[in-house]
Design a protein around this motif. Structure first.
Motif, PDB file in Angstrom:
ATOM      1  N   ASP A 155       0.849  -1.191   0.000  1.00  0.00           N
ATOM      2  CA  ASP A 155       0.000   0.000   0.000  1.00  0.00           C
ATOM      3  C   ASP A 155       0.888   1.246   0.000  1.00  0.00           C
ATOM      4  OD1 ASP A 155      -1.811   2.058   0.398  1.00  0.00           O
ATOM      5  OD2 ASP A 155      -3.045   0.916   1.790  1.00  0.00           O
ATOM      6  N   ARG A 157       0.255   4.193   0.246  1.00  0.00           N
ATOM      7  CA  ARG A 157      -0.224   5.274   1.124  1.00  0.00           C
ATOM      8  C   ARG A 157       0.498   5.269   2.469  1.00  0.00           C
ATOM      9  NH1 ARG A 157      -6.542   3.948   1.039  1.00  0.00           N
ATOM     10  NH2 ARG A 157      -5.602   1.902   1.480  1.00  0.00           N
ATOM     11  N   ARG A 181     -10.631  -6.057  -2.353  1.00  0.00           N
ATOM     12  CA  ARG A 181     -11.023  -4.717  -1.903  1.00  0.00           C
ATOM     13  C   ARG A 181     -10.200  -4.215  -0.722  1.00  0.00           C
ATOM     14  NH1 ARG A 181     -17.172  -5.157  -0.552  1.00  0.00           N
ATOM     15  NH2 ARG A 181     -16.723  -3.025   0.185  1.00  0.00           N
ATOM     16  N   ASN A 182      -9.020  -4.774  -0.487  1.00  0.00           N
ATOM     17  CA  ASN A 182      -8.230  -4.382   0.683  1.00  0.00           C
ATOM     18  C   ASN A 182      -7.875  -2.900   0.663  1.00  0.00           C
ATOM     19  OD1 ASN A 182      -5.221  -4.162  -0.469  1.00  0.00           O
ATOM     20  ND2 ASN A 182      -6.156  -6.008  -1.337  1.00  0.00           N
ATOM     21  N   TYR A 183      -7.641  -2.352  -0.523  1.00  0.00           N
ATOM     22  CA  TYR A 183      -7.284  -0.936  -0.623  1.00  0.00           C
ATOM     23  C   TYR A 183      -8.448  -0.060  -0.189  1.00  0.00           C
ATOM     24  CZ  TYR A 183      -5.233   3.325  -2.597  1.00  0.00           C
ATOM     25  OH  TYR A 183      -4.715   4.592  -2.755  1.00  0.00           O
ATOM     26  N   GLN A 184      -9.657  -0.401  -0.638  1.00  0.00           N
ATOM     27  CA  GLN A 184     -10.833   0.400  -0.316  1.00  0.00           C
ATOM     28  C   GLN A 184     -11.256   0.206   1.145  1.00  0.00           C
ATOM     29  OE1 GLN A 184     -10.602  -1.590  -3.019  1.00  0.00           O
ATOM     30  NE2 GLN A 184     -10.527  -0.051  -4.654  1.00  0.00           N
ATOM     31  N   LEU A 185     -11.082  -0.980   1.686  1.00  0.00           N
ATOM     32  CA  LEU A 185     -11.510  -1.264   3.058  1.00  0.00           C
ATOM     33  C   LEU A 185     -10.591  -0.653   4.099  1.00  0.00           C
ATOM     34  CD1 LEU A 185     -12.592  -5.020   2.775  1.00  0.00           C
ATOM     35  CD2 LEU A 185     -14.092  -3.047   3.121  1.00  0.00           C
ATOM     36  N   HIS A 187      -8.614   1.682   6.514  1.00  0.00           N
ATOM     37  CA  HIS A 187      -8.785   3.026   7.077  1.00  0.00           C
ATOM     38  C   HIS A 187      -7.435   3.505   7.590  1.00  0.00           C
ATOM     39  CE1 HIS A 187     -13.227   3.185   7.055  1.00  0.00           C
ATOM     40  NE2 HIS A 187     -13.141   1.876   7.217  1.00  0.00           N
TER      41      HIS A 187
END
Length: 233
Positions: A155, A157, A181-185, A187
């Motif tokens: 990631d 980020r 969906r790990n990127y979207q999930l 936080h």
């Protein structure tokens, strides 16, 4: 080489001691807004109950990578244990959750900002599981009631840890969702919040220095000689 290793490990411990002090100051100026009660740690976990395709999933999000595990350093371990316990318990009013997983899976998803070689089998994971057990979401964590899964994601980020609690019956379906969906999930705490709080802390310290109170380096020296309390009895 051995002397340098010892020095670096001691500096790492001092950083954790300084964090305890900073956390108390951040709370004193009202900077830990995610906490549901007055706490001694910062930043808090982000806690989110979710329904995914009709089944419940509980998510705990922690800033940064899991710290190193040093079994032979009880002071350092006590501080890490205290952080993850309070960051989890104090971040959400679990009395509002009238639900408990019977047989569950705790998925530790460690997100890294680069592909440096790391070991996912960090024993500090157990500290997070212990904290989750105290929320009442999973009851006891005997081997047949709670499975543990480690997974890593890249990631850009930044480093962070996402922990998911899901029923064993829904695990196979959710792990496929997580891979896609790990990127979207995920936080990630807003770094600007921390920067603003630390700026306020620094200005407070400057005022106190003018009043001849302890300077940060003096506090650091005192903390380096202190013995960490046994937070868990």
């Amino acid at each position: 080489m051995e002397e340098e290793k010892t020095l670096l490990l001691e500096q790492l411990k001092n950083i954790e001691r300084m964090k305890v002090y900073l956390m108390s100051r951040i709370n004193a100026i009202g900077g830990n807004r995610n906490a549901i009660r007055r706490t001694t740690v910062y930043p808090m976990a982000k806690v989110k109950p979710m329904l995914i395709d009709g089944y419940p999933v509980f998510q705990f999000s922690f800033e940064g990578a899991l710290p190193l595990y040093k079994e032979d350093d009880r002071d350092y371990l006590a501080m890490i244990r205290h952080y993850y316990f309070r960051a989890t318990i104090d971040a959400y009013d679990f009395s509002k959750i009238d639900f408990q997983f019977d047989k569950s899976v705790i998925i530790i998803a460690q997100h890294y900002e680069n592909k440096l070689i790391r070991d996912l089998d960090n024993r500090n994971r157990k500290l997070i599981q212990d904290a989750i057990r105290h929320t009442g979401l999973i009851g006891d964590d005997s081997w047949w009631r709670v499975w543990n899964v480690d997974i890593g994601f890249l990631d850009p980020r930044g480093n962070h840890v996402q922990v998911y609690v899901v029923s064993q019956d829904n695990f196979a379906e959710f792990i496929e969702v997580l891979k896609k969906r790990n990127y979207q999930l995920g936080h990630i705490p807003d770094p600007s919040i921390k920067e603003g709080i630390l700026e306020k802390y620094e200005s407070d310290i400057k005022v106190k220095d003018d009043d001849n109170e302890l300077k940060p380096e003096d506090v650091m020296e005192q903390l380096s000689d202190a013995v960490a309390p046994h937070f868990w009895g």
